[in-house]
Design an enzyme around this catalytic site. Structure first.
Site, short mmCIF file in Angstrom:
data_model
loop_
_atom_site.label_atom_id
_atom_site.label_comp_id
_atom_site.label_asym_id
_atom_site.label_seq_id
_atom_site.Cartn_x
_atom_site.Cartn_y
_atom_site.Cartn_z
N GLU A 33 0.83 -1.21 0.00
CA GLU A 33 0.00 0.00 0.00
C GLU A 33 0.86 1.26 0.00
O GLU A 33 1.82 1.37 0.78
CB GLU A 33 -0.90 -0.04 1.23
CG GLU A 33 -2.34 0.26 0.95
CD GLU A 33 -3.01 -0.71 -0.02
OE1 GLU A 33 -3.09 -0.40 -1.22
OE2 GLU A 33 -3.47 -1.77 0.43
N GLY A 121 -16.59 4.75 -3.76
CA GLY A 121 -15.94 5.33 -2.58
C GLY A 121 -15.58 4.32 -1.51
O GLY A 121 -15.48 4.66 -0.34
N LEU A 124 -12.40 0.17 -3.70
CA LEU A 124 -12.31 -1.01 -4.58
C LEU A 124 -12.14 -0.60 -6.04
O LEU A 124 -12.41 -1.36 -6.96
CB LEU A 124 -13.56 -1.90 -4.39
CG LEU A 124 -13.75 -2.44 -2.97
CD1 LEU A 124 -15.02 -3.28 -2.88
CD2 LEU A 124 -12.55 -3.27 -2.51
N SER A 125 -11.74 0.65 -6.24
CA SER A 125 -11.35 1.15 -7.56
C SER A 125 -12.47 1.22 -8.59
O SER A 125 -12.31 0.80 -9.74
CB SER A 125 -10.18 0.33 -8.12
OG SER A 125 -9.08 0.48 -7.29
N SER A 127 -13.47 3.94 -9.89
CA SER A 127 -13.11 4.91 -10.93
C SER A 127 -12.13 4.30 -11.93
O SER A 127 -12.26 4.53 -13.13
CB SER A 127 -12.56 6.20 -10.32
OG SER A 127 -11.45 5.94 -9.51
N ASP A 171 -4.31 0.56 -9.60
CA ASP A 171 -5.72 0.23 -9.81
C ASP A 171 -6.04 0.03 -11.29
O ASP A 171 -6.72 -0.92 -11.67
CB ASP A 171 -6.61 1.34 -9.24
CG ASP A 171 -6.26 1.66 -7.79
OD1 ASP A 171 -5.55 0.86 -7.16
OD2 ASP A 171 -6.70 2.71 -7.30
#
Ligand code: GLA
Length: 384
Positions: A33, A121, A124-125, A127, A171
């Site tokens: 991360e 939001g 979990l990607s 976008s 992502d």
């Protein structure tokens, strides 16, 4: 699971044109991360939540975007694409058109219907899935197709240069290049990757704290700046350290006293996280699940304490999982400050695990978390 039939027939009814339909998955990161923008390692998995896009050409030069989720339509002129975002869901798909135009592609008029089930939001990607699926859809019309890694880089630039979110490549990369039943150990420096098989008897349980996360908010760029400030100090001393990927714990020992205490801690997280991520892939490959779990626990502690990227709800969700039967490892996943935890769980125990974890979380916070037993899926592709 993602049947194109409904979206296709809705698109046909709305736009009177037969579309082609594409899908791109969301992702969960098993470990690694805030290492991607430091040119380090990440190990994400594409999941069975995804975004679908149906596209058909138009002859009037318009780009008409319709979101089934928001039940909203937005129209643009293909010959006069917007120069700036409007803080609206359409920023992601139109941003892809803008970046493709910047690459010299002629963007034709088209109708695009979008539907997705990646929770918004939640880290979990959603976008990235929207960008990647739009990229596949538009390039199917322009005829200039991009290999997965190139499409991922273009979609990352949509975030960085159009939407204004300073994210890394993880992502978009996993959404474009995921592989069924595998995690991907990605080297974010050269985008080479190694497939790490997820054993069939292990379930990926995603537990949503229901605390909204946003990487466009202030915390993500602040953490990034803090870690990069530490990197600059090391680089100033010995050179050859343009990114924290190139730094070592010895560097930190040597010059840490010159850093702001927060910068020191952020860098410590990033440097140790790279080591853990590479080690976790090796352990997974060797079938050493106890070691995978240990590394995930260490990663969470580092993310929470050194990087201060967690929140009380996520810390509690990880804590509450520890003594549940079947748990291999648990940690907060994604950009941080809310969103979801990822839990690797023995498949036989997954259902009971999800129920018990949900009950414990509800008892403590009075919030019903969404808990999903997921499957490692393939990357973006055409659905037909
Ligand atoms: C978000 C960003 C990624 C990555 C993670 C943290 O998901 O989009 O690029 O930085 O946060 O690992």
């Amino acid at each position: 699971m993602h049947d194109p039939v409904v979206l296709r027939s809705k698109h046909l009814a709305r736009f009177q044109a037969e579309p082609v339909v594409f899908v791109a998955p969301g992702r969960v990161n098993l470990i690694g991360e805030h290492t991607d923008y430091a040119e380090g390692f990440v190990m994400p998995v594409a999941i069975d939540f995804a975004t679908l896009a149906a596209i058909s050409p138009r002859t009037d030069g318009k780009i008409v975007l319709y979101s089934e989720n928001f039940e909203e339509e937005k129209t643009f002129e293909a010959a006069a694409l917007p120069a700036a975002p409007s803080k609206h869901w359409s920023d992601y798909p139109i941003g892809v058109a803008v970046l493709l135009a910047g690459e010299g592609q002629t963007i034709p008029g088209f109708s695009l219907s979008i539907w997705g089930d990646v929770p918004l939001g939640s880290g979990l990607s959603s976008s990235a899935a929207l960008e990647v699926v739009t990229g596949l859809a538009i390039t199917s019309l322009t005829g200039v197709t991009y290999p997965g890694p190139v499409l991922a880089r273009l979609c990352q630039r949509v975030e960085n240069e159009f939407v204004g979110a300073n994210c890394g490549i993880m992502d978009q990369f996993i959404s474009a290049n995921g592989k069924e039943s595998h995690a991907l150990l990605l080297d974010c420096r050269d985008l080479s990757f190694k497939l790490a098989p997820i054993p069939a008897d292990i379930a990926i349980v995603i537990a949503n704290t229901m605390v909204k996360h946003s990487i466009a908010g202030g915390d993500y760029p602040t953490r990034r700046r803090e870690s990069e400030a530490a990197c600059a100090i090391i680089n100033g001393h010995r050179g050859g350290v343009p990114f924290l990927r190139d730094a070592t714990l010895e560097d930190l020992e040597k010059w840490g006293h010159e850093m702001e205490p927060k910068s020191y801690l952020r860098a410590k997280h990033v440097i140790t996280e790279d080591l853990r991520t590479v080690a976790a892939e090796k352990a997974l490959e060797e079938g050493n699940l106890a070691e995978v779990g240990r590394l995930m626990a260490e990663a969470h502690a580092s993310y929470s304490k050194d990087f201060e990227g967690s929140c009380p709800e996520a810390d509690a969700m990880v804590e509450m999982a520890q003594d549940l039967p079947g748990l291999i490892g648990a940690r907060l996943t994604g950009g941080g400050f809310g969103g979801c935890t990822v839990n690797l769980v023995q498949r036989d125990h997954a259902k009971a695990f999800a129920e018990k974890l949900g009950a414990r979380y509800f008892a403590k916070f009075g919030i019903q978390p969404q808990i999903h037993v997921c499957h490692a899926s393939g990357g973006a592709h055409r659905l037909d």
